[in-house]
Design a protein around this motif. Sequence first.
Motif, PDB file in Angstrom:
ATOM      1  N   UNK A  72      33.844 -13.989 -16.623  1.00  0.00           N
ATOM      2  CA  UNK A  72      35.060 -14.530 -16.103  1.00  0.00           C
ATOM      3  C   UNK A  72      34.825 -15.875 -15.534  1.00  0.00           C
ATOM      4  N   UNK A  73      35.738 -16.217 -14.532  1.00  0.00           N
ATOM      5  CA  UNK A  73      35.908 -17.507 -14.098  1.00  0.00           C
ATOM      6  C   UNK A  73      34.659 -18.184 -13.525  1.00  0.00           C
ATOM      7  N   UNK A  74      33.864 -17.202 -12.869  1.00  0.00           N
ATOM      8  CA  UNK A  74      32.774 -17.528 -12.017  1.00  0.00           C
ATOM      9  C   UNK A  74      31.709 -18.141 -12.957  1.00  0.00           C
ATOM     10  N   UNK A  75      31.633 -17.607 -14.130  1.00  0.00           N
ATOM     11  CA  UNK A  75      30.552 -18.236 -15.105  1.00  0.00           C
ATOM     12  C   UNK A  75      30.838 -19.866 -15.565  1.00  0.00           C
ATOM     13  N   UNK A  76      32.086 -20.051 -15.605  1.00  0.00           N
ATOM     14  CA  UNK A  76      32.395 -21.475 -15.718  1.00  0.00           C
ATOM     15  C   UNK A  76      31.805 -22.390 -14.640  1.00  0.00           C
ATOM     16  N   UNK A  77      31.965 -21.998 -13.358  1.00  0.00           N
ATOM     17  CA  UNK A  77      31.792 -22.566 -12.104  1.00  0.00           C
ATOM     18  C   UNK A  77      30.210 -22.637 -12.219  1.00  0.00           C
ATOM     19  N   UNK A  78      29.497 -21.496 -12.393  1.00  0.00           N
ATOM     20  CA  UNK A  78      27.945 -21.528 -12.519  1.00  0.00           C
ATOM     21  C   UNK A  78      27.584 -22.632 -13.308  1.00  0.00           C
ATOM     22  N   UNK A  79      28.047 -22.648 -14.643  1.00  0.00           N
ATOM     23  CA  UNK A  79      27.775 -23.494 -15.724  1.00  0.00           C
ATOM     24  C   UNK A  79      27.701 -24.775 -15.119  1.00  0.00           C
ATOM     25  N   UNK A  80      29.161 -25.278 -14.410  1.00  0.00           N
ATOM     26  CA  UNK A  80      29.063 -26.814 -14.015  1.00  0.00           C
ATOM     27  C   UNK A  80      28.290 -27.098 -12.960  1.00  0.00           C
ATOM     28  N   UNK A  81      27.827 -26.153 -12.128  1.00  0.00           N
ATOM     29  CA  UNK A  81      27.347 -26.261 -11.034  1.00  0.00           C
ATOM     30  C   UNK A  81      25.710 -26.560 -11.493  1.00  0.00           C
ATOM     31  N   UNK A  82      25.364 -25.709 -12.566  1.00  0.00           N
ATOM     32  CA  UNK A  82      24.048 -25.938 -13.224  1.00  0.00           C
ATOM     33  C   UNK A  82      23.800 -27.292 -13.846  1.00  0.00           C
ATOM     34  N   UNK A  83      24.657 -27.690 -14.361  1.00  0.00           N
ATOM     35  CA  UNK A  83      24.775 -29.207 -15.295  1.00  0.00           C
ATOM     36  C   UNK A  83      24.365 -30.000 -14.098  1.00  0.00           C
ATOM     37  N   UNK A  84      25.280 -29.978 -12.973  1.00  0.00           N
ATOM     38  CA  UNK A  84      25.007 -31.087 -11.943  1.00  0.00           C
ATOM     39  C   UNK A  84      23.550 -30.942 -11.201  1.00  0.00           C
ATOM     40  N   UNK A  85      22.949 -29.833 -10.959  1.00  0.00           N
ATOM     41  CA  UNK A  85      21.723 -29.711 -10.564  1.00  0.00           C
ATOM     42  C   UNK A  85      20.721 -30.319 -11.684  1.00  0.00           C
ATOM     43  N   UNK A  86      20.968 -29.985 -12.883  1.00  0.00           N
ATOM     44  CA  UNK A  86      20.158 -30.833 -13.947  1.00  0.00           C
ATOM     45  C   UNK A  86      20.094 -32.206 -13.966  1.00  0.00           C
ATOM     46  N   UNK A  87      21.216 -32.790 -13.757  1.00  0.00           N
ATOM     47  CA  UNK A  87      21.356 -34.340 -13.654  1.00  0.00           C
ATOM     48  C   UNK A  87      20.493 -34.647 -12.347  1.00  0.00           C
ATOM     49  N   UNK A  88      20.845 -33.758 -11.212  1.00  0.00           N
ATOM     50  CA  UNK A  88      20.257 -34.075  -9.837  1.00  0.00           C
ATOM     51  C   UNK A  88      18.583 -34.184 -10.190  1.00  0.00           C
ATOM     52  N   UNK A  89      18.020 -33.273 -10.872  1.00  0.00           N
ATOM     53  CA  UNK A  89      16.808 -33.292 -11.267  1.00  0.00           C
ATOM     54  C   UNK A  89      16.142 -34.256 -11.884  1.00  0.00           C
ATOM     55  N   UNK A  90      17.061 -34.668 -12.875  1.00  0.00           N
ATOM     56  CA  UNK A  90      16.377 -35.851 -13.962  1.00  0.00           C
ATOM     57  C   UNK A  90      16.557 -37.097 -12.984  1.00  0.00           C
ATOM     58  N   UNK A  91      17.387 -37.111 -12.219  1.00  0.00           N
ATOM     59  CA  UNK A  91      17.353 -38.305 -11.324  1.00  0.00           C
ATOM     60  C   UNK A  91      16.179 -38.413 -10.515  1.00  0.00           C
TER      61      UNK A  91
END
Length: 286
Positions: free
Chosen positions: A262-281
Amino acid sequence: MLDPRLLRAFVAIVETGSFTRAAGQLNMTQSTISQQLSRLEQAAGQPLVAREARPVLPTPQGERLLGYARRILALHEAAAVALGDPAGSSALRLGLPEDIFNPAMCDIFRDFAARCPQIRLDVTVGLSRELMRRYRAGELDIVVVKEQAAARDCRASFAEAMGWFESAMLARDWADPVPLVVFPPGGLYRDVMFQRIEREGRRWYVAFSGSSLHSVLLGVERGLGITLLPLAAAEGAGLRRCAAFGTEPAMVVALYAWESGGAADDLVARMTDLLERRHRRSRAML
């Protein structure tokens, strides 16, 4: 209380100047609309139209009521539209630490709200341990928390580079007892700070306790003491790494979500991507 159905009949009679035309406008019989006006007059305790006039005109009391009746009907229609609008009719409950709820994360929430207006985002910002307790209790649907180790049911996890910080403006010799700037009891960093200093056999005291990341950063920046923070959280503040305490083992940023699909999965995917970019930084800051 004045029944909106009766008010609608009254307004139609006055605006058309005729019982017959008002009945046609409202798809009623003439006798029905006449009965509705009579019921309204009974509730008001006075006549509201001059029936003998051609066209039918409001009485002085009817003129006073007319404006109120129109406003009541407009509000009634607006309420019906609002109740029929699905926007915000269901909630997705999220919990995040203060440094994770940043402008970039808020942009993700904004885009999600634009795509799924029927879902209201209820966001709680707080300490990781309390957020995790509420998630396990079913009070939150999605959480991002700081932990020393992620649980098996997390959806994503990233190492969180940590560092000891002092003021970049005010140099001090951190002799015993060491003044600490901390979060309130229950904060993960607070406990780790106490354990680290005690392992080294040094004495410490809490010089300043702040209830928010902003207050902790400001306390350290103004020279009240030293603190332990994620490197990403200290970025851009007037702090520098405190050489006296060297490095600290990484913690974990973990994302948990009950719903799958459902819709929550897309939100989780986008939040995960942001956390990954934060981790790399944060890794680049080491």
